[in-house]
Write a protein that holds these residues in place. Sequence first.
Motif, mmCIF file in Angstrom:
data_model
loop_
_atom_site.group_PDB
_atom_site.id
_atom_site.type_symbol
_atom_site.label_atom_id
_atom_site.label_comp_id
_atom_site.label_asym_id
_atom_site.label_seq_id
_atom_site.Cartn_x
_atom_site.Cartn_y
_atom_site.Cartn_z
ATOM 1 N N ASP A 1 0.832 -1.361 0.023
ATOM 2 C CA ASP A 1 -0.237 -0.321 -0.018
ATOM 3 C C ASP A 1 0.730 1.331 0.063
ATOM 4 O OD1 ASP A 1 -3.021 1.010 0.715
ATOM 5 O OD2 ASP A 1 -1.501 2.333 1.887
ATOM 6 N N LYS A 2 0.799 2.056 -0.779
ATOM 7 C CA LYS A 2 1.537 3.302 -0.973
ATOM 8 C C LYS A 2 1.413 4.304 -0.045
ATOM 9 C CE LYS A 2 -1.301 5.917 -4.227
ATOM 10 N NZ LYS A 2 -1.066 6.634 -5.630
ATOM 11 N N TYR A 3 0.154 4.274 0.389
ATOM 12 C CA TYR A 3 0.051 5.547 1.703
ATOM 13 C C TYR A 3 0.637 4.973 2.917
ATOM 14 C CZ TYR A 3 -3.290 7.244 -1.815
ATOM 15 O OH TYR A 3 -3.712 7.619 -2.913
ATOM 16 N N ALA A 4 0.605 3.818 3.014
ATOM 17 C CA ALA A 4 1.261 2.984 4.320
ATOM 18 C C ALA A 4 2.746 3.192 4.275
ATOM 19 C CB ALA A 4 0.920 1.502 4.448
ATOM 20 N N CYS A 5 3.207 3.077 2.921
ATOM 21 C CA CYS A 5 4.833 3.246 2.652
ATOM 22 C C CYS A 5 4.920 4.577 3.206
ATOM 23 C CB CYS A 5 5.119 2.578 1.318
ATOM 24 S SG CYS A 5 4.979 1.017 1.102
ATOM 25 N N GLN A 6 4.247 5.563 2.677
ATOM 26 C CA GLN A 6 4.470 6.975 2.777
ATOM 27 C C GLN A 6 4.427 7.248 4.463
ATOM 28 O OE1 GLN A 6 1.757 9.561 0.787
ATOM 29 N NE2 GLN A 6 2.106 8.486 -1.090
ATOM 30 N N THR A 7 3.732 6.761 5.279
ATOM 31 C CA THR A 7 3.598 6.610 6.547
ATOM 32 C C THR A 7 4.834 6.370 7.092
ATOM 33 O OG1 THR A 7 1.110 6.554 6.422
ATOM 34 C CG2 THR A 7 2.444 5.986 8.677
ATOM 35 N N LEU A 8 5.271 5.052 6.801
ATOM 36 C CA LEU A 8 6.463 4.594 7.229
ATOM 37 C C LEU A 8 7.813 5.437 7.177
ATOM 38 C CD1 LEU A 8 6.015 0.773 6.356
ATOM 39 C CD2 LEU A 8 5.602 1.609 8.373
ATOM 40 N N ARG A 9 7.851 5.922 5.857
ATOM 41 C CA ARG A 9 9.067 6.743 5.519
ATOM 42 C C ARG A 9 8.778 8.199 6.179
ATOM 43 N NH1 ARG A 9 7.864 4.887 -0.205
ATOM 44 N NH2 ARG A 9 9.120 3.032 -0.548
ATOM 45 N N GLU A 10 7.846 8.621 6.344
ATOM 46 C CA GLU A 10 7.753 10.093 6.901
ATOM 47 C C GLU A 10 8.106 9.870 8.328
ATOM 48 O OE1 GLU A 10 6.462 13.914 7.934
ATOM 49 O OE2 GLU A 10 6.732 12.896 5.876
ATOM 50 N N ASN A 11 7.725 8.929 9.081
ATOM 51 C CA ASN A 11 8.074 8.470 10.526
ATOM 52 C C ASN A 11 9.351 7.965 10.802
ATOM 53 O OD1 ASN A 11 5.351 9.484 12.069
ATOM 54 N ND2 ASN A 11 4.720 8.255 10.255
ATOM 55 N N ARG A 12 9.905 7.234 9.898
ATOM 56 C CA ARG A 12 11.208 6.444 10.173
ATOM 57 C C ARG A 12 12.017 6.601 8.975
ATOM 58 N NH1 ARG A 12 9.888 7.248 14.638
ATOM 59 N NH2 ARG A 12 9.712 5.711 16.236
ATOM 60 N N PRO A 13 12.682 7.774 8.547
ATOM 61 C CA PRO A 13 13.462 7.878 7.366
ATOM 62 C C PRO A 13 14.725 6.840 7.044
ATOM 63 C CG PRO A 13 13.123 10.046 8.308
ATOM 64 C CD PRO A 13 12.335 9.179 9.319
ATOM 65 N N ASN A 14 14.997 6.296 8.225
ATOM 66 C CA ASN A 14 16.231 5.579 8.265
ATOM 67 C C ASN A 14 15.523 4.034 7.958
ATOM 68 O OD1 ASN A 14 14.659 5.595 10.841
ATOM 69 N ND2 ASN A 14 16.398 4.354 11.743
#
Length: 414
Positions: free
Chosen positions: A105-118
């Motif tokens: 899911d692209k929105y969930a992936c955006q959520t993961l990257r937004e909160n944990r860029p590492n």
Amino acid sequence: MVIKDYYSLTEAAEVLGKSKETLRRWDNDGKLKALREPISNYRIYKKEQLNLFLDMSTNDFENEVDNAVVPNKEYRVLELFAGAGGLAIGLEKSGIKCVALNEIDKYACQTLRENRPNWNVLEGDIRTLDFSKYRNKAEIVTGGFPCQAFSYAGKKLGLQDARGTLFYEFARVVQEVNPLICIGENVKGLLSHEKGKTIQGMISILDEIGYNVVPVQVLKAIDYKVPQKRERVILVGIRKDVESSFSYPKPYTKIYNLSDALKKGELYNCDVPKSEGSKYPEHKKKVLKLIPPKGYWRNLPLDIQKEYMGKSFYLGGGKTGIARRIGWDEPSLTLTCSPAQKQTERCHPEETRPFTVREYARIQTFPDDWKFMGSISQQYKQIGNAVPCNLGKEIGYSIVNFLNEYYLSLSKPK
């Protein structure tokens, strides 16, 4: 309170300073057995029972469990079907390092990257990805794979029979990565899916690829500092060359309620932040305005019950989640992916509206600073599908304890 020979559940809870939910669990677990009132079959307690409890200075009930344990070395997890990161946050809090997360899911992936860029977020269909580069580089593989039926060819379901299902992909990745332990999680309904054949098929597939499955358990989120009646099946596979045993996290005695989720207290150090949320359509709002806290459709006038329920009114079952207004002093019912979904209402205790996005997140024990990306409906979907973070943390402690024992056993002389 007037001294008498017998106490009701409510009275006993008040005397002991515990919730009714806790007393019910102690009764079911045999820790503090209740008697039954002959006509109503309600729980009642003898005065002597309660006095004995209060007189015990070192009481087992008062010794709250603590599952926390510190990793003896760095443990790494590869997470599949990661969603918005509920389980990943929990594992992180238990001290486990995330080496990669896969999510379609692209929105969930955006959520993961937004909160944990590492974090290394692998966006895409699991069926198109090769995980062999992580072989022996992660001690743990986790995944909340969807529940799908298998093709039952022969008496023992094999890996090839599961092709086309997402559990096949989960098992394939476990084969490629070769972790010491793999953890699958799913809805409670998995146990009865296809009359139990599906879960047995999964167990036989993990056996085929070299993993012994620990007896399957259903974990109740309310036992693990989550203010929500959510249940998850946990499927634990231990690589066959590993002799250490896995123990599920011990349940806590304290049950947290909706007020603990949304107001300042033990779970959060401030009231829930303001945020956007869905609204009920006017016809539903008119009906839910008539429902008291902790009430549901049976609290409506009979004519409105029939109109609101339609054909369901004449069917059996309590359907206690329909037109349901949650009370402050109880855990929320399981959150769904859509807060205004027909016939699974979770109405705010005082205002006639669904829970907001941040209220949803609190009930799932997400941190307040965890941002969800996408539209409001996408955010609800991500939160509703998540493993509660606090439940994930407790599972993480069990994994850490297992791995600590495993590596300690390697250092001991044979």
